[in-house]
Enzyme design. Sequence first.
Site, PDB file in Angstrom:
ATOM      1  N   LYS A   5       0.935  -1.350  -0.144  1.00  7.96           N
ATOM      2  CA  LYS A   5       0.085   0.006  -0.058  1.00  7.96           C
ATOM      3  C   LYS A   5       0.605   1.347   0.023  1.00  7.96           C
ATOM      4  O   LYS A   5       0.701   2.168  -0.766  1.00  7.96           O
ATOM      5  CB  LYS A   5      -0.919   0.091   1.133  1.00  7.96           C
ATOM      6  CG  LYS A   5      -1.863  -1.036   1.360  1.00  7.96           C
ATOM      7  CD  LYS A   5      -2.655  -1.248   2.611  1.00  7.96           C
ATOM      8  CE  LYS A   5      -2.135  -0.831   3.866  1.00  7.96           C
ATOM      9  NZ  LYS A   5      -1.222  -2.169   4.227  1.00  7.96           N
TER      10      LYS A   5
ATOM     11  N   ARG B  92      -8.641   1.198  10.372  1.00 10.11           N
ATOM     12  CA  ARG B  92      -8.189  -0.011  10.792  1.00 10.11           C
ATOM     13  C   ARG B  92      -9.134  -0.905  11.467  1.00 10.11           C
ATOM     14  O   ARG B  92      -8.925  -2.173  11.734  1.00 10.11           O
ATOM     15  CB  ARG B  92      -7.024   0.175  11.751  1.00 10.11           C
ATOM     16  CG  ARG B  92      -5.733   0.100  11.450  1.00 10.11           C
ATOM     17  CD  ARG B  92      -4.925  -0.880  10.530  1.00 10.11           C
ATOM     18  NE  ARG B  92      -3.580  -1.131  10.684  1.00 10.11           N
ATOM     19  CZ  ARG B  92      -2.411  -0.388  10.441  1.00 10.11           C
ATOM     20  NH1 ARG B  92      -2.758   0.655   9.573  1.00 10.11           N
ATOM     21  NH2 ARG B  92      -1.268  -1.065  10.805  1.00 10.11           N
TER      22      ARG B  92
ATOM     23  N   ARG C 278      12.166  -5.846   4.341  1.00  5.63           N
ATOM     24  CA  ARG C 278      11.927  -4.102   4.150  1.00  5.63           C
ATOM     25  C   ARG C 278      12.728  -3.449   5.064  1.00  5.63           C
ATOM     26  O   ARG C 278      13.280  -3.804   6.229  1.00  5.63           O
ATOM     27  CB  ARG C 278      10.397  -4.015   4.630  1.00  5.63           C
ATOM     28  CG  ARG C 278      10.198  -2.442   4.583  1.00  5.63           C
ATOM     29  CD  ARG C 278       8.617  -2.100   4.429  1.00  5.63           C
ATOM     30  NE  ARG C 278       8.098  -2.087   5.894  1.00  5.63           N
ATOM     31  CZ  ARG C 278       6.729  -2.013   5.993  1.00  5.63           C
ATOM     32  NH1 ARG C 278       5.967  -1.454   4.878  1.00  5.63           N
ATOM     33  NH2 ARG C 278       6.072  -2.308   7.155  1.00  5.63           N
TER      34      ARG C 278
ATOM     35  N   ARG D 237      12.310  -1.614  10.527  1.00  8.23           N
ATOM     36  CA  ARG D 237      11.240  -0.979  11.606  1.00  8.23           C
ATOM     37  C   ARG D 237      11.302  -2.198  12.553  1.00  8.23           C
ATOM     38  O   ARG D 237      11.454  -3.153  12.487  1.00  8.23           O
ATOM     39  CB  ARG D 237       9.909  -0.834  10.780  1.00  8.23           C
ATOM     40  CG  ARG D 237       9.744   0.482  10.157  1.00  8.23           C
ATOM     41  CD  ARG D 237       8.640   0.640   9.394  1.00  8.23           C
ATOM     42  NE  ARG D 237       7.223   0.122  10.153  1.00  8.23           N
ATOM     43  CZ  ARG D 237       6.208  -0.104   9.425  1.00  8.23           C
ATOM     44  NH1 ARG D 237       5.986   0.841   8.355  1.00  8.23           N
ATOM     45  NH2 ARG D 237       5.084  -0.406   9.897  1.00  8.23           N
TER      46      ARG D 237
ATOM     47  N   ARG E  14       0.967  -8.376  14.097  1.00  7.92           N
ATOM     48  CA  ARG E  14       0.105  -7.461  13.234  1.00  7.92           C
ATOM     49  C   ARG E  14      -0.678  -8.187  12.318  1.00  7.92           C
ATOM     50  O   ARG E  14      -1.644  -7.615  11.921  1.00  7.92           O
ATOM     51  CB  ARG E  14       1.298  -6.847  12.347  1.00  7.92           C
ATOM     52  CG  ARG E  14       1.990  -5.476  13.353  1.00  7.92           C
ATOM     53  CD  ARG E  14       3.281  -5.062  12.767  1.00  7.92           C
ATOM     54  NE  ARG E  14       2.905  -4.356  11.565  1.00  7.92           N
ATOM     55  CZ  ARG E  14       3.856  -4.113  10.692  1.00  7.92           C
ATOM     56  NH1 ARG E  14       5.118  -4.756  10.540  1.00  7.92           N
ATOM     57  NH2 ARG E  14       3.627  -3.370   9.612  1.00  7.92           N
TER      58      ARG E  14
HETATM   59  P1  AMP Z   1       1.434   0.629   9.474  1.00  6.53           P
HETATM   60  O1  AMP Z   1       2.763   1.624   8.889  1.00  6.53           O
HETATM   61  O2  AMP Z   1       0.192   1.148   8.669  1.00  6.53           O
HETATM   62  O3  AMP Z   1       1.805  -0.696   9.373  1.00  6.53           O
HETATM   63  O4  AMP Z   1       1.275   1.270  11.005  1.00  6.53           O
HETATM   64  C1  AMP Z   1       2.140   0.972  11.636  1.00  6.53           C
HETATM   65  C2  AMP Z   1       1.776   0.914  13.436  1.00  6.53           C
HETATM   66  O5  AMP Z   1       1.037   2.335  13.797  1.00  6.53           O
HETATM   67  C3  AMP Z   1       0.572  -0.142  13.552  1.00  6.53           C
HETATM   68  O6  AMP Z   1       0.975  -1.399  13.794  1.00  6.53           O
HETATM   69  C4  AMP Z   1      -0.390   0.674  14.699  1.00  6.53           C
HETATM   70  O7  AMP Z   1       0.425   0.279  15.850  1.00  6.53           O
HETATM   71  C5  AMP Z   1      -0.367   2.079  14.359  1.00  6.53           C
HETATM   72  N1  AMP Z   1      -1.399   2.355  13.472  1.00  6.53           N
HETATM   73  C6  AMP Z   1      -1.336   3.001  12.286  1.00  6.53           C
HETATM   74  N2  AMP Z   1      -2.465   3.133  11.696  1.00  6.53           N
HETATM   75  C7  AMP Z   1      -3.511   2.754  12.416  1.00  6.53           C
HETATM   76  C8  AMP Z   1      -4.834   2.968  12.875  1.00  6.53           C
HETATM   77  N3  AMP Z   1      -5.678   3.487  11.798  1.00  6.53           N
HETATM   78  N4  AMP Z   1      -5.414   2.605  14.099  1.00  6.53           N
HETATM   79  C9  AMP Z   1      -4.638   2.104  15.046  1.00  6.53           C
HETATM   80  N5  AMP Z   1      -3.308   2.042  15.002  1.00  6.53           N
HETATM   81  C10 AMP Z   1      -2.712   2.306  13.943  1.00  6.53           C
END
Ligand code: AMP
Length: 221
Positions: free
Chosen positions: A13, A88, A127, A160, A171
């Site tokens: 994404k 989410r 990554r 990360r 996750r």
């Molecule tokens: P991502 O980069 O989208 O994988 O997000 C990394 C982390 O940020 C996730 O594992 C969550 O801890 C937090 N996060 C990102 N977006 C959300 C969301 N919409 N709701 C809750 N936690 C989020």
Amino acid sequence: MRLVLLGPPGAGKGTQAGVLKEKLGIPHISTGDMLREAVKEKTEAGLTVKSYMDKGDLVPDELVTRIVAERVVKNDAKNGFLLDGFPRNTKQGRELEDKMRSLGIGLDAVLYFNTKEETVIERLTGRRVCTVCGMIFHIKNMPPKVEGICDACDGKLIQREDDKIETIKNRIRIYTEKTEPLLAFYKEKGLLKEVSGDLDVDSLFKELMDLFKRERLIQQG
Ligand code: AMP
């Protein structure tokens, strides 16, 4: 064009949004990136969310919903946005709907990046992310020209914290439990459009362009 990018972590994404934002001239709004920035800056929100993020858990809905509500009204998002990582769960989905209704706007489509678990694990473990500009690389599929260094800005590349295997598994579990119900939520509204997240970057981009043309979200040709 107002789009939500939906799919498991590692579905591509963020990578596609990075290309699409140039092509479509709309901002890439990534809640993950905004939260990581807050952690880096040690803001109050950043201090609250760090422990959730390191474990791969979702951060509290109120906090992330507020961040998105403040971001989508900014000037650069007037003509559209690519929302990545939000919503989410269905609660966030309803809150996004309410916010957009109050602004008199709506989503054009929700792009579902359908991706196999093995693809997700292979992508996330390999990554690497630039600590300065956020550009994404992959040790095998998209290696930087010089190991450990960003092609775009010479920044240092890191893995990360939440791209380590145990956190990845958490996750994926959370995605299945909390985020997948959004597929039915958006399907019912006729917004869900599926693409294959297993494709390589160029093929997936082409699939997205074909989809936009088919759905008349961009002009033919
Ligand atoms: P991502 O980069 O989208 O994988 O997000 C990394 C982390 O940020 C996730 O594992 C969550 O801890 C937090 N996060 C990102 N977006 C959300 C969301 N919409 N709701 C809750 N936690 C989020």
